[in-house]
Scaffold this motif. Structure first.
Motif, mmCIF file in Angstrom:
data_model
loop_
_atom_site.group_PDB
_atom_site.id
_atom_site.type_symbol
_atom_site.label_atom_id
_atom_site.label_comp_id
_atom_site.label_asym_id
_atom_site.label_seq_id
_atom_site.Cartn_x
_atom_site.Cartn_y
_atom_site.Cartn_z
ATOM 1 N N CYS A 142 39.361 36.647 21.530
ATOM 2 C CA CYS A 142 38.469 35.459 21.275
ATOM 3 C C CYS A 142 38.338 34.717 22.609
ATOM 4 N N SER A 143 39.255 34.906 23.654
ATOM 5 C CA SER A 143 38.992 34.054 24.971
ATOM 6 C C SER A 143 37.854 34.646 25.753
ATOM 7 N N TYR A 144 37.308 35.872 25.426
ATOM 8 C CA TYR A 144 36.091 36.290 26.139
ATOM 9 C C TYR A 144 34.791 35.871 25.525
ATOM 10 N N LYS A 145 35.146 35.167 24.268
ATOM 11 C CA LYS A 145 33.833 34.743 23.488
ATOM 12 C C LYS A 145 33.502 33.281 23.653
ATOM 13 N N ASN A 168 33.786 40.544 32.233
ATOM 14 C CA ASN A 168 32.652 40.434 33.106
ATOM 15 C C ASN A 168 31.367 39.595 32.382
ATOM 16 N N GLU A 169 31.531 39.872 31.267
ATOM 17 C CA GLU A 169 30.741 39.355 30.269
ATOM 18 C C GLU A 169 30.829 37.892 29.705
ATOM 19 N N ALA A 170 32.251 37.620 29.839
ATOM 20 C CA ALA A 170 32.616 36.164 29.299
ATOM 21 C C ALA A 170 31.497 35.258 29.881
ATOM 22 N N PRO A 171 30.921 34.408 29.063
ATOM 23 C CA PRO A 171 29.676 33.467 29.231
ATOM 24 C C PRO A 171 30.199 32.405 30.527
ATOM 25 N N SER A 172 31.256 31.862 30.481
ATOM 26 C CA SER A 172 31.526 30.923 31.339
ATOM 27 C C SER A 172 32.803 30.929 32.254
ATOM 28 N N LEU A 173 33.540 31.811 32.053
ATOM 29 C CA LEU A 173 34.880 31.909 32.862
ATOM 30 C C LEU A 173 34.659 31.968 34.453
ATOM 31 N N GLU A 174 35.475 31.084 35.020
ATOM 32 C CA GLU A 174 35.423 30.804 36.518
ATOM 33 C C GLU A 174 36.576 31.374 37.172
ATOM 34 N N LYS A 175 37.653 31.083 36.406
ATOM 35 C CA LYS A 175 38.989 31.566 36.861
ATOM 36 C C LYS A 175 40.273 32.000 35.973
ATOM 37 N N VAL A 176 40.613 33.010 36.431
ATOM 38 C CA VAL A 176 41.682 33.577 35.315
ATOM 39 C C VAL A 176 43.102 33.806 36.121
ATOM 40 N N ASP A 177 44.278 33.540 35.761
ATOM 41 C CA ASP A 177 45.555 33.524 36.280
ATOM 42 C C ASP A 177 46.092 34.584 35.373
ATOM 43 N N LEU A 178 46.520 35.690 36.032
ATOM 44 C CA LEU A 178 47.190 36.912 35.504
ATOM 45 C C LEU A 178 48.429 37.059 36.243
ATOM 46 N N GLU A 179 48.770 36.396 37.052
ATOM 47 C CA GLU A 179 49.882 36.638 37.947
ATOM 48 C C GLU A 179 51.312 36.870 37.159
ATOM 49 N N ARG A 180 52.243 37.619 37.651
ATOM 50 C CA ARG A 180 53.429 38.143 36.846
ATOM 51 C C ARG A 180 53.115 38.580 35.611
ATOM 52 N N ASN A 181 52.482 39.547 35.488
ATOM 53 C CA ASN A 181 52.165 40.435 34.319
ATOM 54 C C ASN A 181 52.326 41.762 34.679
ATOM 55 N N LYS A 196 32.840 37.965 40.707
ATOM 56 C CA LYS A 196 31.893 36.805 39.982
ATOM 57 C C LYS A 196 33.054 35.655 39.337
ATOM 58 N N ILE A 197 34.497 36.126 39.066
ATOM 59 C CA ILE A 197 35.401 35.371 38.654
ATOM 60 C C ILE A 197 36.535 35.235 39.435
ATOM 61 N N ILE A 198 37.240 33.956 39.864
ATOM 62 C CA ILE A 198 38.509 34.156 40.662
ATOM 63 C C ILE A 198 39.716 34.517 39.869
ATOM 64 N N ILE A 199 40.054 35.611 40.200
ATOM 65 C CA ILE A 199 41.314 35.990 39.449
ATOM 66 C C ILE A 199 42.487 36.251 40.252
ATOM 67 N N ASN A 200 43.626 35.509 39.574
ATOM 68 C CA ASN A 200 44.968 35.350 40.375
ATOM 69 C C ASN A 200 45.717 36.468 39.680
ATOM 70 N N LEU A 201 46.045 37.424 40.810
ATOM 71 C CA LEU A 201 47.107 38.482 40.488
ATOM 72 C C LEU A 201 48.224 38.693 41.686
ATOM 73 N N SER A 202 49.387 39.162 40.862
ATOM 74 C CA SER A 202 50.350 39.335 41.737
ATOM 75 C C SER A 202 50.472 40.635 42.387
ATOM 76 N N PRO A 203 50.933 40.926 43.514
ATOM 77 C CA PRO A 203 50.586 42.229 44.261
ATOM 78 C C PRO A 203 51.155 43.292 43.294
ATOM 79 N N ARG A 204 50.386 44.620 43.305
ATOM 80 C CA ARG A 204 50.475 45.389 42.313
ATOM 81 C C ARG A 204 51.809 46.444 42.787
#
Length: 214
Positions: A142-145, A168-181, A196-204
């Motif tokens: 649902c968060s993509y829509k 990538n197709e999410a209409p308004s997303l600007e920032k996603v935090d996925l750290e520590r997953n 196109k989106i700021i994505i926060n990631l922990s080191p792979r």
């Protein structure tokens, strides 16, 4: 034969002592009831505050679900924000999205949730969603829509997979935090290439087969 008088007194004293000992189960029940009563009072009080400022704060209220009474108390209030963090909620029902579809900020962090109902996609005014510190294994569909969602906090979950194309197709997303997953390496690499989106990631995390020092 009647026991000596001194034994009579000892028996009576022992019986009185036993009678004075409270039943641990009864004590636990009384404490539980008292805590539950305080939680109810807290929820009702915060609903009354929300009727004045349109900001519903039910954080740290010992909730395992959103009580039906909340929907009733809020039926004439157009909420702007809703904070359900720091509870033990495992899921929110579809009617939550219907009843509270005007809110712009929803905080579900620090709960026990692993999914959101698809009806949440219809929350047309939501701009910020926080699902961090839960049990999600994938970013909720649902968060993509959500048409106005700009910020998604999903750090500190168990997320392995992300649908890159949907993201990538999410209409308004600007920032996603996925750290520590525990993102799969392939997903981590694909996310790191999104611009196109700021994505926060922990080191792979390096896979065993990639570590040439072994």
């Amino acid at each position: 034969m009647r026991p000596p008088a001194q034994f009579d007194g000892q028996v009576a004293t022992a019986n009185e002592a036993e009678a004075e000992q409270p039943d641990p189960r009864m004590v636990a029940m009384m404490i539980s009831t008292r805590l539950a009563g305080r939680a109810v009072i807290r929820v009702v009080g915060r609903c009354e505050e929300a009727q004045e400022n349109q900001e519903l704060d039910l954080s740290n209220c010992q909730l395992m679900q959103v009580p039906d009474a909340v929907y009733h108390l809020m039926r004439h209030t157009e909420l702007k924000t809703c904070d359900l963090s720091e509870n033990d909620i495992t899921k929110i029902p579809p009617k939550f999205a219907v009843k509270f579809n005007l809110i712009t900020d929803l905080n579900l962090s620090h709960n026990q949730m692993s999914k959101l109902p698809e009806e949440c996609a219809e929350m047309g005014n939501l701009e910020r969603l926080d699902i961090s510190h839960n049990s999600f294994i994938a970013v909720p569909q649902c968060s993509y829509k959500m048409p106005k969602l700009r910020s998604l906090k999903a750090n500190d979950n168990h997320i392995i997979d992300v649908e890159i194309e949907c993201l990538n197709e999410a209409p308004s997303l600007e920032k996603v935090d996925l750290e520590r997953n525990p993102l799969a390496p392939r997903i981590h690499d694909q996310l790191s290439r999104i611009t196109k989106i700021i994505i926060n990631l922990s080191p792979r995390q390096t896979e065993d087969w990639e570590d040439l020092t072994i």
